[in-house]
Design an enzyme around this catalytic site. Structure first.
Site, PDB file in Angstrom:
ATOM      1  CE  LYS A 117      -1.819  -0.827   3.970  1.00  0.00           C
ATOM      2  NZ  LYS A 117      -1.113  -2.034   4.364  1.00  0.00           N
ATOM      3  CB  THR A 151      -1.523   8.710  11.347  1.00  0.00           C
ATOM      4  OG1 THR A 151      -1.406   7.406  10.781  1.00  0.00           O
ATOM      5  CG2 THR A 151      -2.161   9.671  10.343  1.00  0.00           C
ATOM      6  CG  HIS A 155       7.024   3.597   6.161  1.00  0.00           C
ATOM      7  ND1 HIS A 155       5.895   3.812   5.422  1.00  0.00           N
ATOM      8  CD2 HIS A 155       6.932   2.320   6.598  1.00  0.00           C
ATOM      9  CE1 HIS A 155       5.164   2.718   5.399  1.00  0.00           C
ATOM     10  NE2 HIS A 155       5.765   1.799   6.125  1.00  0.00           N
ATOM     11  CG  ASP A 214       1.340   5.106   5.111  1.00  0.00           C
ATOM     12  OD1 ASP A 214       0.476   4.357   5.602  1.00  0.00           O
ATOM     13  OD2 ASP A 214       2.353   4.692   4.525  1.00  0.00           O
TER      14      ASP A 214
END
Length: 170
Positions: free
Chosen positions: A17, A37, A52, A85
């Protein structure tokens, strides 16, 4: 490539995703806004966040918004594409803070509609498994389903990720 005002990218854990959503945004001219988040409560989550961050270039401006997501979207630089995200972490944060989910969802929908650039939202599809055995987990699953339905109704594009493959649903 033209990206619609609102895109929702759903899928299971490790379905690709985030990478897909990043690629959608990166097809547009930089710079880009990444609204995160997640909250790093333990070493495993700190490692996920670091992973990430490491794959994003300096063209990304990261904004941490564990609860104030609509405000972060509204405060993004005008014309700068936005990636959020992820919504299920945001939902978890709202539940733990005992916020009104329906009001927060309405604010999120309005912020996405008012954004001056495309917004891509990433979220975990959690409603495909068994019924959870406790009330909080069932509430989370139900709230996530309602959140996804409301956003999918507003989104011009909905993508479901399976094994790293994007399947366009809408």
């Amino acid at each position: 490539m033209t990206l619609p005002q609102l895109t929702l990218v759903l899928g299971g854990a490790r379905s690709g995703k985030s990478r897909h959503a990043e690629a959608l945004i990166e097809a547009l001219p930089a710079p880009w806004t990444y609204i995160a988040t997640a909250q790093a409560y333990d070493d495993e989550m700190r490692a996920r966040i670091a992973e990430h961050r490491a794959r994003r270039s300096r063209d990304w401006q990261t904004v941490d918004a564990p609860v104030a997501l609509p405000e972060a979207i509204r405060n993004a630089r005008a014309g700068q594409p936005i990636l959020v995200d992820c919504l299920t972490l945001w939902l978890t944060n709202l539940l733990l803070a005992e916020r009104d989910i329906a009001i927060a969802t309405g604010e999120l929908v309005a912020a996405c509609r008012e954004a001056s650039a495309p917004v891509v939202l990433v979220s975990n599809e959690v409603g495909l498994g068994i019924v959870p055995d406790n009330a909080l987990a069932r509430r989370f699953r139900d709230e996530a389903g309602r959140l996804h339905q409301r956003l999918a109704a507003q989104a011009a594009r909905v993508v479901f990720m399976v094994a790293g493959l994007p399947m366009q649903v809408k």
